[in-house]
Design an enzyme around this catalytic site. Sequence first.
Site, PDB file in Angstrom:
ATOM      1  N   GLU A  85       0.826  -1.217   0.000  1.00  0.00           N
ATOM      2  CA  GLU A  85       0.000   0.000   0.000  1.00  0.00           C
ATOM      3  C   GLU A  85       0.855   1.261   0.000  1.00  0.00           C
ATOM      4  O   GLU A  85       1.702   1.448   0.891  1.00  0.00           O
ATOM      5  CB  GLU A  85      -0.916  -0.009   1.242  1.00  0.00           C
ATOM      6  CG  GLU A  85      -1.883   1.156   1.262  1.00  0.00           C
ATOM      7  CD  GLU A  85      -2.857   1.099   2.444  1.00  0.00           C
ATOM      8  OE1 GLU A  85      -3.175  -0.007   2.924  1.00  0.00           O
ATOM      9  OE2 GLU A  85      -3.287   2.175   2.882  1.00  0.00           O
ATOM     10  N   LYS A 280      -7.039  -0.763  11.645  1.00  0.00           N
ATOM     11  CA  LYS A 280      -6.478  -1.202  10.360  1.00  0.00           C
ATOM     12  C   LYS A 280      -5.222  -0.388  10.047  1.00  0.00           C
ATOM     13  O   LYS A 280      -4.208  -0.909   9.567  1.00  0.00           O
ATOM     14  CB  LYS A 280      -7.534  -1.055   9.262  1.00  0.00           C
ATOM     15  CG  LYS A 280      -7.138  -1.619   7.914  1.00  0.00           C
ATOM     16  CD  LYS A 280      -6.342  -0.684   7.053  1.00  0.00           C
ATOM     17  CE  LYS A 280      -6.027  -1.295   5.702  1.00  0.00           C
ATOM     18  NZ  LYS A 280      -5.124  -0.457   4.895  1.00  0.00           N
ATOM     19  N   ASP A 296       4.442 -14.650  11.522  1.00  0.00           N
ATOM     20  CA  ASP A 296       3.112 -15.070  11.087  1.00  0.00           C
ATOM     21  C   ASP A 296       2.116 -13.924  11.321  1.00  0.00           C
ATOM     22  O   ASP A 296       1.606 -13.749  12.430  1.00  0.00           O
ATOM     23  CB  ASP A 296       2.734 -16.322  11.898  1.00  0.00           C
ATOM     24  CG  ASP A 296       1.389 -16.891  11.523  1.00  0.00           C
ATOM     25  OD1 ASP A 296       0.594 -16.191  10.860  1.00  0.00           O
ATOM     26  OD2 ASP A 296       1.102 -18.038  11.925  1.00  0.00           O
ATOM     27  N   HIS A 393      -2.113  10.774   0.644  1.00  0.00           N
ATOM     28  CA  HIS A 393      -2.286   9.453   0.049  1.00  0.00           C
ATOM     29  C   HIS A 393      -2.209   9.529  -1.475  1.00  0.00           C
ATOM     30  O   HIS A 393      -1.517   8.729  -2.110  1.00  0.00           O
ATOM     31  CB  HIS A 393      -3.627   8.864   0.487  1.00  0.00           C
ATOM     32  CG  HIS A 393      -3.827   7.472  -0.006  1.00  0.00           C
ATOM     33  ND1 HIS A 393      -3.172   6.403   0.553  1.00  0.00           N
ATOM     34  CD2 HIS A 393      -4.571   6.984  -1.014  1.00  0.00           C
ATOM     35  CE1 HIS A 393      -3.512   5.311  -0.092  1.00  0.00           C
ATOM     36  NE2 HIS A 393      -4.369   5.634  -1.054  1.00  0.00           N
TER      37      HIS A 393
HETATM   38  C1  MEV Z   1      -5.524   3.277   5.331  1.00  0.00           C
HETATM   39  O1  MEV Z   1      -4.821   2.148   4.932  1.00  0.00           O
HETATM   40  C2  MEV Z   1      -5.489   3.447   6.837  1.00  0.00           C
HETATM   41  C3  MEV Z   1      -6.342   4.595   7.393  1.00  0.00           C
HETATM   42  O2  MEV Z   1      -7.696   4.447   6.961  1.00  0.00           O
HETATM   43  C4  MEV Z   1      -6.256   4.477   8.894  1.00  0.00           C
HETATM   44  C5  MEV Z   1      -7.196   5.408   9.649  1.00  0.00           C
HETATM   45  O3  MEV Z   1      -8.246   5.785   9.120  1.00  0.00           O
HETATM   46  O4  MEV Z   1      -6.850   5.707  10.805  1.00  0.00           O
HETATM   47  C6  MEV Z   1      -5.866   5.905   6.917  1.00  0.00           C
END
Ligand code: MEV
Length: 440
Positions: A85, A280, A296, A393
């Site tokens: 990513e 995430k 792992d 991003h």
């Molecule tokens: C993207 O891979 C991760 C985010 O969505 C985490 C978040 O929203 O805190 C940017």
Amino acid sequence: MTKPIEGFSKLTKEQKIDWLTTHYTADPEAAKKLLKRYWNEAEDVQQLHDEFIENTITNYYLPLGIAPNFLINDKLYAIPMAIEESSVVAAASKAAKFWLDKGGFKTQVLGTEKIGQVHFMYHGNKEHLSAFFDQVLPKLLSEASSITKNMEKRGGGINTIELRDKTDALENYYQLHCTFETLDAMGANFINSCLEQFAKTFKAEAQLFSLFTEEEKAIEIVMSILSNYVPNCLVRAEVSCPISELKGGNTETSQQFAEKMVQAVNIARVEPHRAVTHNKGIMNGVDAVVLATGNDFRAVEAGIHAYAAKDSHYTSLTHAAIENGVFKFWIELPMALGTIGGLTSLHPLVKLAMEILGKPSAQELMQIVAVAGLAQNFAAVRSLVTTGIQEGHMKMHLLNILNQLGATDDEKKTLTHHFKKHSATHNAVVEAFEKLRSTK
Ligand code: MEV
């Protein structure tokens, strides 16, 4: 329709590829060429990879990036991250640099206990079972001694074996709940071998226990397996600084920025939809280091998410607070990692990643991974509460879009320069690309 195949695993690699590409691809020759293009030139290295798993046909590549400038407990690390990513490595690097002159990251291992269980069914008198357990316990340990000998020499081994009555949850269900210290090994093989031996001894000795009736002797072992939920194999990482040293975006004061960070974390604390995405982002950092170091990541993922829900409510893994003018941001993560065994001494890039990290112990690696998670979350939430996530991003994603459009190196250079000053939405990139092409 393609027919099922018998004995696929017994075919040679070439035969597997022939069969696969003939039956499942539109252009078998092109598919074969592609698969072979990613074989390692060195035959011994390729063989090593072929033997990691079954039915290997090629290697699946991910980029390996480096996030430098991580000051952890006063030691400077460059952290290897394997991830597909865009912006994750950039975000980690940015967070590392942000905290570098503010004392860096402080970490602590809070526990290293691993867990495994023998799950069994028993129909009978509970006192008989309890008496049997007391009697058989020394034998469970002694009959596992050939498995535990080496681990014990290094200072690890079996910590505890406990009989647990789970009949409130499921009729006739009991377990041997066992804890282990596996030092620098992740410990899965060690734990599972011990558990399978416990199960054998338990079952065999039950036949000889005088208090048991025939029905009670018929203990039914259902399964013996480690648990990937390791709440007492826990690491904590923290950053803190006076609010006056914090700088968020261009508009907020340091105080406003600190308060917004705390609000964002509090939202993730109470709102599961946000908590999942928040976590995430943490796992972007955690998984990338876990993968780069040959550990792992599925085990780590499963355990960490269970931990996030440990109080019957899925919540944020990070915490933030303002105390006496100091902003504090911290994380606690359970994880079972290994720096010996598994892929760590086999995979050439894993070996290099370990060297880059200074050949860490499992405890040191836990701390590095927790820091990667905390840094990632700090960077993500900081963007979210200031500029928004898309600005950074899309800048990082720009090259992916240009590659999809088939841009040349010159075009990429021109457009990367252009988007330093312009907002890089997908449409804007396509339009700018088309415009550039049409002017040629
Ligand atoms: C993207 O891979 C991760 C985010 O969505 C985490 C978040 O929203 O805190 C940017």
